[in-house]
Design a protein around this motif. Structure first.
Motif, PDB file in Angstrom:
ATOM      1  N   ALA A   2     -46.447  -4.910 -11.520  1.00  0.00           N
ATOM      2  CA  ALA A   2     -46.136  -3.814 -10.595  1.00  0.00           C
ATOM      3  C   ALA A   2     -47.371  -3.497  -9.765  1.00  0.00           C
ATOM      4  O   ALA A   2     -48.498  -3.790 -10.164  1.00  0.00           O
ATOM      5  N   GLU A  21     -41.154   4.960  -8.804  1.00  0.00           N
ATOM      6  CA  GLU A  21     -40.514   3.659  -8.673  1.00  0.00           C
ATOM      7  C   GLU A  21     -41.400   2.556  -9.242  1.00  0.00           C
ATOM      8  O   GLU A  21     -40.924   1.635  -9.918  1.00  0.00           O
ATOM      9  N   GLU A  24     -41.335   2.811 -13.048  1.00  0.00           N
ATOM     10  CA  GLU A  24     -40.049   2.339 -13.558  1.00  0.00           C
ATOM     11  C   GLU A  24     -39.993   0.814 -13.547  1.00  0.00           C
ATOM     12  O   GLU A  24     -39.432   0.190 -14.456  1.00  0.00           O
ATOM     13  N   THR A  25     -40.599   0.203 -12.528  1.00  0.00           N
ATOM     14  CA  THR A  25     -40.677  -1.262 -12.475  1.00  0.00           C
ATOM     15  C   THR A  25     -41.500  -1.795 -13.636  1.00  0.00           C
ATOM     16  O   THR A  25     -41.123  -2.782 -14.295  1.00  0.00           O
TER      17      THR A  25
END
Length: 204
Positions: A2, A21, A24-25
């Motif tokens: 990420a 985001e 979460e990745t």
């Protein structure tokens, strides 16, 4: 795994949409790669200092706990600990004190881990922290000792789904390498304004 926007962790600030985001990745990547493990223990480290690995540890831990995963953060940089400052908890007692007691007189690692683990006050259920503890005179000696094996074994017996170990850099002192010898899963955090190609080659 990420890429993250440059930001500082603050316990009283929720992550931005882009930060959320990105984390979460990262969470999804960890879950995908470690899906067979009962407890997912991960060392979060870097090549050199000040590459934001502690911020990543804190944000990732908060995100996992918010997703319903019981998570333990361990502050294992015994020379320049930062995690307790980000989470606004006392730096000691903690990991160094447990290691010293186990090395000295074979203290009960399981009981000490349970006693010294604290809630960081982030209003996030399921998140706990083991601080770094009082700075020892010989951090490398403690982390390279058999006491670390016992402590890691006891942490593996707990019911935490995720254990994120905020470790020191892998280049320089032996501290980070001693942790990496005992923790199979390692995330390396790199900042392009801090690390050099030579650092990355040495790290590899």
């Amino acid at each position: 795994l990420a890429a993250f926007p440059q930001s500082r962790f603050r316990r009283d600030r929720s992550p931005s949409a882009s930060e959320r985001e990105a984390y979460e990745t990262l969470q999804a990547a960890i879950q995908l790669r470690l899906h067979d493990e009962r407890q997912r223990m991960v060392l979060v480290t870097s090549a050199v200092r000040d590459e934001s690995q502690t911020e990543v540890t804190a944000q990732l831990g908060r995100g996992l706990a918010e997703a319903g995963e019981k998570t333990l953060l361990v502050s294992a940089d015994l020379r320049r600990p930062l995690l307790h400052k980000l989470l606004d908890i006392a730096p000691a007692p903690g990991l160094a004190d447990i290691l010293a007691a186990v090395s000295r007189d074979g203290g009960d690692a399981a009981e000490m881990i349970s006693t010294l683990t604290v809630q960081p006050g982030l209003e996030t259920d399921g998140l706990a922290v083991l601080a770094s503890g009082n700075r020892p005179p010989n951090p490398s000696g403690l982390l390279a000792s058999d006491a670390l094996d016992r402590v890691v074994d006891e942490i593996r017996r707990t019911d935490y789904r995720y254990v994120l170990v905020d470790g020191p850099p892998l280049l320089g002192f032996i501290d980070g390498q001693a942790l990496a010898e005992r923790i199979q899963n390692v995330i390396v955090v790199s900042r392009l304004d801090r690390v050099t190609p030579d650092d990355l080659l040495d790290l590899r």
